[in-house]
Design a protein around this motif. Structure first.
Motif, PDB file in Angstrom:
ATOM      1  N   SER A   3      17.249  26.876  27.814  1.00 55.18           N
ATOM      2  CA  SER A   3      18.632  27.377  27.781  1.00 55.18           C
ATOM      3  C   SER A   3      18.416  29.214  27.128  1.00 55.18           C
ATOM      4  CB  SER A   3      20.057  27.406  27.322  1.00 55.18           C
ATOM      5  OG  SER A   3      20.011  27.197  26.063  1.00 55.18           O
ATOM      6  N   ASN A   4      18.382  30.035  28.691  1.00 53.27           N
ATOM      7  CA  ASN A   4      18.516  31.522  28.095  1.00 53.27           C
ATOM      8  C   ASN A   4      19.235  31.901  27.271  1.00 53.27           C
ATOM      9  OD1 ASN A   4      17.205  34.263  28.155  1.00 53.27           O
ATOM     10  ND2 ASN A   4      19.213  34.511  30.332  1.00 53.27           N
ATOM     11  N   PRO A   5      18.354  32.675  25.630  1.00 56.09           N
ATOM     12  CA  PRO A   5      19.157  32.873  24.628  1.00 56.09           C
ATOM     13  C   PRO A   5      19.894  34.315  24.813  1.00 56.09           C
ATOM     14  CG  PRO A   5      16.690  33.313  24.374  1.00 56.09           C
ATOM     15  CD  PRO A   5      17.160  32.384  25.331  1.00 56.09           C
ATOM     16  N   PHE A   6      19.209  35.035  26.099  1.00 52.67           N
ATOM     17  CA  PHE A   6      19.965  36.361  26.362  1.00 52.67           C
ATOM     18  C   PHE A   6      20.871  36.399  27.796  1.00 52.67           C
ATOM     19  CE2 PHE A   6      18.882  40.847  27.873  1.00 52.67           C
ATOM     20  CZ  PHE A   6      19.297  41.398  27.011  1.00 52.67           C
ATOM     21  N   GLU A   7      21.531  37.120  26.564  1.00 54.64           N
ATOM     22  CA  GLU A   7      23.217  37.834  27.691  1.00 54.64           C
ATOM     23  C   GLU A   7      23.024  39.428  28.031  1.00 54.64           C
ATOM     24  OE1 GLU A   7      27.839  37.238  27.914  1.00 54.64           O
ATOM     25  OE2 GLU A   7      26.125  36.698  26.629  1.00 54.64           O
ATOM     26  N   LEU A   8      22.522  39.857  29.501  1.00 56.45           N
ATOM     27  CA  LEU A   8      22.630  40.871  29.647  1.00 56.45           C
ATOM     28  C   LEU A   8      23.714  41.714  29.748  1.00 56.45           C
ATOM     29  CD1 LEU A   8      21.282  43.920  29.945  1.00 56.45           C
ATOM     30  CD2 LEU A   8      21.232  42.782  32.764  1.00 56.45           C
ATOM     31  N   LYS A  16      18.437  52.902  32.439  1.00 58.98           N
ATOM     32  CA  LYS A  16      17.378  51.787  32.139  1.00 58.98           C
ATOM     33  C   LYS A  16      18.247  51.208  31.056  1.00 58.98           C
ATOM     34  CE  LYS A  16      13.633  50.774  34.137  1.00 58.98           C
ATOM     35  NZ  LYS A  16      12.326  51.037  34.584  1.00 58.98           N
ATOM     36  N   ALA A  17      18.691  51.800  30.234  1.00 62.87           N
ATOM     37  CA  ALA A  17      19.001  51.278  28.963  1.00 62.87           C
ATOM     38  C   ALA A  17      19.859  50.617  29.277  1.00 62.87           C
ATOM     39  CB  ALA A  17      19.707  52.393  28.509  1.00 62.87           C
ATOM     40  N   ARG A  18      19.966  48.856  28.451  1.00 61.22           N
ATOM     41  CA  ARG A  18      20.258  47.898  28.526  1.00 61.22           C
ATOM     42  C   ARG A  18      21.020  46.973  27.193  1.00 61.22           C
ATOM     43  NH1 ARG A  18      17.622  43.661  31.859  1.00 61.22           N
ATOM     44  NH2 ARG A  18      17.069  42.579  29.782  1.00 61.22           N
ATOM     45  N   ARG A  19      22.368  47.310  27.323  1.00 61.44           N
ATOM     46  CA  ARG A  19      23.330  46.305  25.846  1.00 61.44           C
ATOM     47  C   ARG A  19      23.573  45.033  25.895  1.00 61.44           C
ATOM     48  NH1 ARG A  19      25.022  44.203  22.360  1.00 61.44           N
ATOM     49  NH2 ARG A  19      27.523  44.876  21.402  1.00 61.44           N
ATOM     50  N   GLY A  20      22.667  44.384  25.330  1.00 62.40           N
ATOM     51  CA  GLY A  20      22.724  42.865  25.185  1.00 62.40           C
ATOM     52  C   GLY A  20      22.954  41.979  23.914  1.00 62.40           C
ATOM     53  N   TYR A 243       9.679  45.231  37.079  1.00 64.94           N
ATOM     54  CA  TYR A 243       9.494  44.341  37.214  1.00 64.94           C
ATOM     55  C   TYR A 243      10.036  43.378  36.018  1.00 64.94           C
ATOM     56  CZ  TYR A 243       6.969  46.800  40.840  1.00 64.94           C
ATOM     57  OH  TYR A 243       6.252  48.034  41.498  1.00 64.94           O
ATOM     58  N   LEU A 244      10.292  43.316  34.811  1.00 65.61           N
ATOM     59  CA  LEU A 244      10.518  42.377  34.957  1.00 65.61           C
ATOM     60  C   LEU A 244      11.678  41.698  34.445  1.00 65.61           C
ATOM     61  CD1 LEU A 244       9.084  43.800  30.339  1.00 65.61           C
ATOM     62  CD2 LEU A 244       8.150  41.082  32.005  1.00 65.61           C
ATOM     63  N   PRO A 245      12.046  40.426  34.358  1.00 59.72           N
ATOM     64  CA  PRO A 245      13.848  39.954  34.561  1.00 59.72           C
ATOM     65  C   PRO A 245      14.972  40.546  34.066  1.00 59.72           C
ATOM     66  CG  PRO A 245      11.987  38.184  34.418  1.00 59.72           C
ATOM     67  CD  PRO A 245      11.015  39.364  33.981  1.00 59.72           C
ATOM     68  N   GLU A 246      15.996  40.660  34.761  1.00 63.07           N
ATOM     69  CA  GLU A 246      16.800  41.175  34.219  1.00 63.07           C
ATOM     70  C   GLU A 246      17.704  40.444  33.222  1.00 63.07           C
ATOM     71  OE1 GLU A 246      19.904  42.978  37.022  1.00 63.07           O
ATOM     72  OE2 GLU A 246      18.256  44.720  37.374  1.00 63.07           O
ATOM     73  N   ASP A 247      16.904  38.931  33.230  1.00 67.83           N
ATOM     74  CA  ASP A 247      18.068  38.398  32.685  1.00 67.83           C
ATOM     75  C   ASP A 247      17.537  37.690  31.283  1.00 67.83           C
ATOM     76  OD1 ASP A 247      16.615  36.446  33.677  1.00 67.83           O
ATOM     77  OD2 ASP A 247      17.839  34.695  34.240  1.00 67.83           O
TER      78      ASP A 247
END
Length: 379
Positions: A3-8, A16-20, A243-247
């Motif tokens: 299961s994906n441990p990361f939450e965007l 493109k800056a991200r908070r996760g 190109y990397l998956p956003e999630d």
């Protein structure tokens, strides 16, 4: 793999800056984040109490070094790396690929893996994708890394392609081994693949496409900060994040200065590690909100100010620049510890500020101003 441990949570509306958020069995990691480097299950000179006080969320250890000393089987016997070192927070282990790659005169790379000679005692060893995964199962970090071949700079397309093909085949073998050999410490371990390809965009794209097919739990960008111009590093990272998956979490390995981190966050990167804050602290250089400070200089001998009046770390709350310079000139280890505490707290506070400004939708303007300030010589 799991299961994906990361939450965007949010992407800047101006870039493109991200908070996760990265969830592990040992705690939640708020991103963007910097990971202090604890190569041998120890952040040099700091206790676990120090790490908690500087608000470290996740730290990094190295499979190569722990394999050689004290041995990963011993760590497994002790209940895993967190119990071994007394740290109850999240951990990540690098696979050791960079370390064995750097042993240019002491290793031989083949399709099956890397044969190398220990710099400790000259003994001979072999890392394969499977043996490195076994070692990381034994260490027990929450996030474990693919075994890759780091591509040097400069490299031709043919050289980088040959290296990338090794990395992709080794990654598939590693994931197959992990599927057949579940974690041994009672909690999940998340596997990050590593994007290689040197400074050749077509190879980076090939690497990303192949890794997407394998579907690791996160993605790291390797082969950066290996001697290339900094603007080229930014360009390649920016290309990869398109190109990397956003999630999935995105991690640039082995980088860098505070302004490097802010510039890469602006390009969509979530996680960082680097020995620089600890190494520079031991050389008498610290980072501050007013720029780079070389506190070992003679002009600070009687300076009663803290390293950074805006810093909340233990060092800045209790000690002066003059005292830190005295410790440095006297070669007192306390000086290295205090300045390392400051530098690491500075990095982690910078990440706190980055998260705040991403949430506030003014990251790009804030970061641009900070990059300019942070590169100045502080007075």
């Amino acid at each position: 793999m799991s299961s994906n441990p990361f939450e965007l949570l949010k992407t800047s509306c101006h870039g493109k800056a991200r908070r996760g958020r990265l969830r592990t069995s040992h705690g939640v990691v708020e991103t963007p984040i910097f990971m202090p480097v604890g190569t041998l299950a120890s952040v040099k000179g700091l206790s676990v109490r120090d790490l908690r006080e500087i608000k470290a969320q996740i730290i990094l250890a190295n499979t190569y070094h722990l394999y050689l000393r004290p041995g990963t089987e011993l760590i497994a016997k002790m209940g895993g790396v967190q119990k071994f070192m007394g740290w109850n927070g999240p951990m990540l282990t690098d696979s050791g690929g960079f370390q064995v790659w750097s042993l240019k005169d002491f290793r031989r790379i083949t399709e099956n893996g890397v044969e190398f000679k220990s710099l400790l005692d000259g003994s001979r060893h072999k890392f394969t994708p499977e043996s490195v995964m076994k070692a990381q199962r034994e260490i027990g970090a929450d996030v474990i890394m693919a075994f890759d071949e780091c591509t040097p700079y400069p490299s031709t397309v043919d050289e980088a392609s040959h290296s990338l093909d090794y990395t992709l085949r080794w990654t598939q073998r590693a994931m197959e081994w992990l599927e057949a050999n579940p974690p041994i410490h009672g909690y999940p371990q998340y596997f990050f693949g590593i994007v290689q390809g040197g400074m050749h965009k077509e190879l980076r794209k090939k690497s990303i496409d192949a890794l997407k097919e394998l579907a690791p739990d996160g993605y790291a960008m390797g082969g950066l900060s290996v001697g290339e111009p900094v603007e080229l590093m930014y360009e390649i990272a920016d290309f990869c994040t398109d190109y990397l998956p956003e999630d999935r979490a995105r991690y640039v390995m082995g980088v860098g200065t505070p302004w490097n981190l802010l510039s890469l966050i602006a390009r969509g990167v979530d996680m960082f590690d680097c020995i620089l804050p600890a190494k520079n602290a031991q050389d008498g250089l610290v980072y501050t909100s007013r720029g780079v400070l070389r506190y070992k200089n003679a002009k600070f001998a009687d300076d009663e100010r803290p390293l950074d009046p805006e810093c909340d770390c233990y060092c800045c709350r209790h000690y002066s620049r003059g005292y830190l310079r005295h410790l440095f000139k006297s070669k007192e280890p306390l000086g290295w510890t205090l300045s390392t505490i400051h530098n690491l707290r500075f990095y982690l506070h910078l990440m706190e500020q980055a998260r705040f400004h991403i949430e506030s939708d003014d990251y790009e303007s804030w970061a641009k101003d900070q990059v300019e300030i942070l590169q100045r010589e502080a007075e």
